[in-house]
Design a protein around this motif. Sequence first.
Motif, mmCIF file in Angstrom:
data_model
loop_
_atom_site.group_PDB
_atom_site.id
_atom_site.type_symbol
_atom_site.label_atom_id
_atom_site.label_comp_id
_atom_site.label_asym_id
_atom_site.label_seq_id
_atom_site.Cartn_x
_atom_site.Cartn_y
_atom_site.Cartn_z
ATOM 1 N N CYS A 172 5.782 -55.852 -10.503
ATOM 2 C CA CYS A 172 6.504 -55.113 -9.447
ATOM 3 C C CYS A 172 7.948 -55.602 -9.276
ATOM 4 O O CYS A 172 8.765 -54.897 -8.683
ATOM 5 C CB CYS A 172 5.756 -55.200 -8.130
ATOM 6 S SG CYS A 172 4.159 -54.370 -8.179
ATOM 7 N N LEU A 198 -3.318 -47.902 -2.862
ATOM 8 C CA LEU A 198 -1.961 -48.434 -2.645
ATOM 9 C C LEU A 198 -0.934 -47.955 -3.667
ATOM 10 O O LEU A 198 0.260 -47.948 -3.382
ATOM 11 C CB LEU A 198 -1.985 -49.977 -2.692
ATOM 12 C CG LEU A 198 -2.922 -50.686 -1.716
ATOM 13 C CD1 LEU A 198 -2.883 -52.194 -1.966
ATOM 14 C CD2 LEU A 198 -2.531 -50.380 -0.275
ATOM 15 N N GLY A 239 -5.055 -59.132 -1.365
ATOM 16 C CA GLY A 239 -3.961 -58.495 -0.636
ATOM 17 C C GLY A 239 -3.311 -59.374 0.412
ATOM 18 O O GLY A 239 -2.076 -59.443 0.514
ATOM 19 N N ASN A 240 -4.179 -60.066 1.166
ATOM 20 C CA ASN A 240 -3.683 -60.926 2.228
ATOM 21 C C ASN A 240 -2.761 -62.032 1.748
ATOM 22 O O ASN A 240 -1.725 -62.314 2.347
ATOM 23 C CB ASN A 240 -4.900 -61.605 2.882
ATOM 24 C CG ASN A 240 -5.035 -61.164 4.300
ATOM 25 O OD1 ASN A 240 -4.036 -61.132 4.998
ATOM 26 N ND2 ASN A 240 -6.236 -60.811 4.705
ATOM 27 N N PHE A 257 0.522 -60.661 0.536
ATOM 28 C CA PHE A 257 1.301 -60.262 1.709
ATOM 29 C C PHE A 257 2.108 -61.454 2.250
ATOM 30 O O PHE A 257 3.314 -61.339 2.503
ATOM 31 C CB PHE A 257 0.330 -59.748 2.783
ATOM 32 C CG PHE A 257 1.010 -59.028 3.910
ATOM 33 C CD1 PHE A 257 1.078 -57.647 3.920
ATOM 34 C CD2 PHE A 257 1.579 -59.724 4.973
ATOM 35 C CE1 PHE A 257 1.696 -56.976 4.961
ATOM 36 C CE2 PHE A 257 2.204 -59.060 6.006
ATOM 37 C CZ PHE A 257 2.264 -57.682 6.000
ATOM 38 N N HIS A 284 11.472 -53.271 -2.882
ATOM 39 C CA HIS A 284 10.281 -52.810 -3.585
ATOM 40 C C HIS A 284 9.360 -52.192 -2.529
ATOM 41 O O HIS A 284 9.172 -52.762 -1.456
ATOM 42 C CB HIS A 284 9.597 -53.984 -4.279
ATOM 43 C CG HIS A 284 8.238 -53.639 -4.795
ATOM 44 N ND1 HIS A 284 7.999 -52.497 -5.539
ATOM 45 C CD2 HIS A 284 7.036 -54.266 -4.673
ATOM 46 C CE1 HIS A 284 6.717 -52.447 -5.846
ATOM 47 N NE2 HIS A 284 6.112 -53.500 -5.325
HETATM 48 N N1 COA Z 1 -9.781 -48.718 3.941
HETATM 49 C C1 COA Z 1 -10.459 -49.300 4.903
HETATM 50 N N2 COA Z 1 -10.641 -50.623 4.994
HETATM 51 C C2 COA Z 1 -10.091 -51.385 4.044
HETATM 52 C C3 COA Z 1 -9.341 -50.843 2.987
HETATM 53 C C4 COA Z 1 -9.205 -49.435 2.947
HETATM 54 N N3 COA Z 1 -8.508 -48.803 1.977
HETATM 55 N N4 COA Z 1 -8.911 -51.836 2.197
HETATM 56 C C5 COA Z 1 -9.350 -52.980 2.731
HETATM 57 N N5 COA Z 1 -10.076 -52.707 3.851
HETATM 58 C C6 COA Z 1 -10.765 -53.634 4.726
HETATM 59 C C7 COA Z 1 -11.157 -54.913 4.053
HETATM 60 O O1 COA Z 1 -12.326 -54.738 3.301
HETATM 61 C C8 COA Z 1 -11.344 -55.824 5.229
HETATM 62 O O2 COA Z 1 -12.608 -55.577 5.776
HETATM 63 P P1 COA Z 1 -13.515 -56.793 6.301
HETATM 64 O O3 COA Z 1 -12.706 -57.397 7.423
HETATM 65 O O4 COA Z 1 -14.761 -56.104 6.714
HETATM 66 O O5 COA Z 1 -13.669 -57.707 5.122
HETATM 67 C C9 COA Z 1 -10.303 -55.335 6.232
HETATM 68 O O6 COA Z 1 -9.906 -54.035 5.781
HETATM 69 C C10 COA Z 1 -9.079 -56.227 6.323
HETATM 70 O O7 COA Z 1 -8.689 -56.532 5.001
HETATM 71 P P2 COA Z 1 -7.385 -57.306 4.692
HETATM 72 O O8 COA Z 1 -7.233 -57.434 3.211
HETATM 73 O O9 COA Z 1 -7.344 -58.553 5.518
HETATM 74 O O10 COA Z 1 -6.332 -56.277 5.309
HETATM 75 P P3 COA Z 1 -4.788 -56.389 5.381
HETATM 76 O O11 COA Z 1 -4.325 -56.126 6.737
HETATM 77 O O12 COA Z 1 -4.290 -57.616 4.690
HETATM 78 O O13 COA Z 1 -4.345 -55.125 4.508
HETATM 79 C C11 COA Z 1 -3.459 -54.726 2.357
HETATM 80 C C12 COA Z 1 -4.698 -55.040 3.170
HETATM 81 C C13 COA Z 1 -3.862 -54.693 0.886
HETATM 82 C C14 COA Z 1 -2.956 -53.372 2.793
HETATM 83 C C15 COA Z 1 -2.383 -55.782 2.605
HETATM 84 O O14 COA Z 1 -2.924 -57.069 2.491
HETATM 85 C C16 COA Z 1 -1.239 -55.694 1.681
HETATM 86 O O15 COA Z 1 -0.542 -54.695 1.629
HETATM 87 N N6 COA Z 1 -0.962 -56.776 0.915
HETATM 88 C C17 COA Z 1 0.124 -56.831 0.022
HETATM 89 C C18 COA Z 1 -0.262 -56.083 -1.183
HETATM 90 C C19 COA Z 1 0.899 -55.781 -2.041
HETATM 91 O O16 COA Z 1 1.923 -55.414 -1.563
HETATM 92 N N7 COA Z 1 0.659 -55.903 -3.322
HETATM 93 C C20 COA Z 1 1.560 -55.531 -4.289
HETATM 94 C C21 COA Z 1 2.656 -56.497 -4.371
HETATM 95 S S1 COA Z 1 3.636 -55.968 -5.642
#
Ligand code: COA
Length: 324
Positions: free
Chosen positions: A114, A158, A216-217, A220, A251
């Motif tokens: 990315c 995503l 993801g966390n 982040f 990005h």
């Molecule tokens: N729909 C519903 N629930 C979802 C989900 C979806 N699409 N994806 C994840 N969840 C759930 C998880 O399973 C978790 O459930 P649990 O608490 O029962 O285990 C809950 O949501 C929280 O998950 P978490 O990973 O802590 O959420 P978050 O607030 O961190 O959001 C992302 C998840 C992926 C959106 C976020 O972490 C993120 O954007 N991270 C950066 C990723 C990124 O930018 N990557 C690319 C970099 S180039």
Amino acid sequence: MIKRAVVRGVGHYLPERVVENAEFEASLDTTDEWIRTRTGIERRHFAAEGETTSQLAVKAAQAALADAGLAATDIDAIVVATSTPDFTFPSVATMVQAGLGSTTGFAYDVQAVCAGFVFALANANGLILSGQATRVLVIGAETFSRIMDWTDRGTCVLFGDGAGALVLEAAEGSGTAGDRGILSVDLHSDGRYREILYVDGGVSSNGQAGHLRMQGNAVFKHAVQKLAETAHTALDKAGLDGGAVDWIVPHQANLRIITATAERMNVPMERVVVTVQDHGNTSAASIPLALSVGTARGQIKQGDVVVTEAIGGGLAWGSVVLRW
Ligand code: COA
């Protein structure tokens, strides 16, 4: 007088198929509401069956060349940032060269996931400053839909597909931050973080393309801290501060990361180009897509100070500051 790599043209291409968040509700335990509030993403484009990264890249390159008023034969070098090439080899860049009908100059890919476009921009700047090229096409192009695990709701909602391109051209500058063109570059990587964002396949490991895996966390947290830091460093290197920034073009991974980074840089969201709602995360394509859309919207104008910043698998991250 010193040499500068100045933007002469910009363009992009998005595949026709638009997938709204709600479409995922049929196959996954997710909702439009969850995706919007946690990521800012509302829709994304997916390449059609048989539509490849190089095809998207050629269309973006043609748009950038038209914007620059140049022909493909005016270009000395083509640098493509991608992690989703059509084939293991040849490079997407050489396929773009052929697709544009050019047999002059040289072409190659760079891969920093990315952060790929920031690395490619830095690389193209180096080609121009060292005199190896006068006009460089820098392209970010991806088909991340090909490496999604469609059962993993934490990743497959995503990402999106697309391509964006810039034409950079050598110009004379005074050596001050008032010059148009690339003013500074700041790049980093730390391979210890491989496990938080990777693809579980590859040529030399299991011979497969594999699927994207992410904590993801963890990503982040790194993103919020490292992006503001690298953008600050790049601004320092250019002799500028946050107050001089006309546009952050980040990005586009997650609106919450974009907002937190802008806050840490003391730049209001009115000065941030945001396209994540319509494109999702298009990896190396997201910054050139946002530059092209931001220009078309009338946000980015000639003379504006633009800060690009990105982080991705590796981890690899960095920032390029330029005056448009
Ligand atoms: N729909 C519903 N629930 C979802 C989900 C979806 N699409 N994806 C994840 N969840 C759930 C998880 O399973 C978790 O459930 P649990 O608490 O029962 O285990 C809950 O949501 C929280 O998950 P978490 O990973 O802590 O959420 P978050 O607030 O961190 O959001 C992302 C998840 C992926 C959106 C976020 O972490 C993120 O954007 N991270 C950066 C990723 C990124 O930018 N990557 C690319 C970099 S180039």
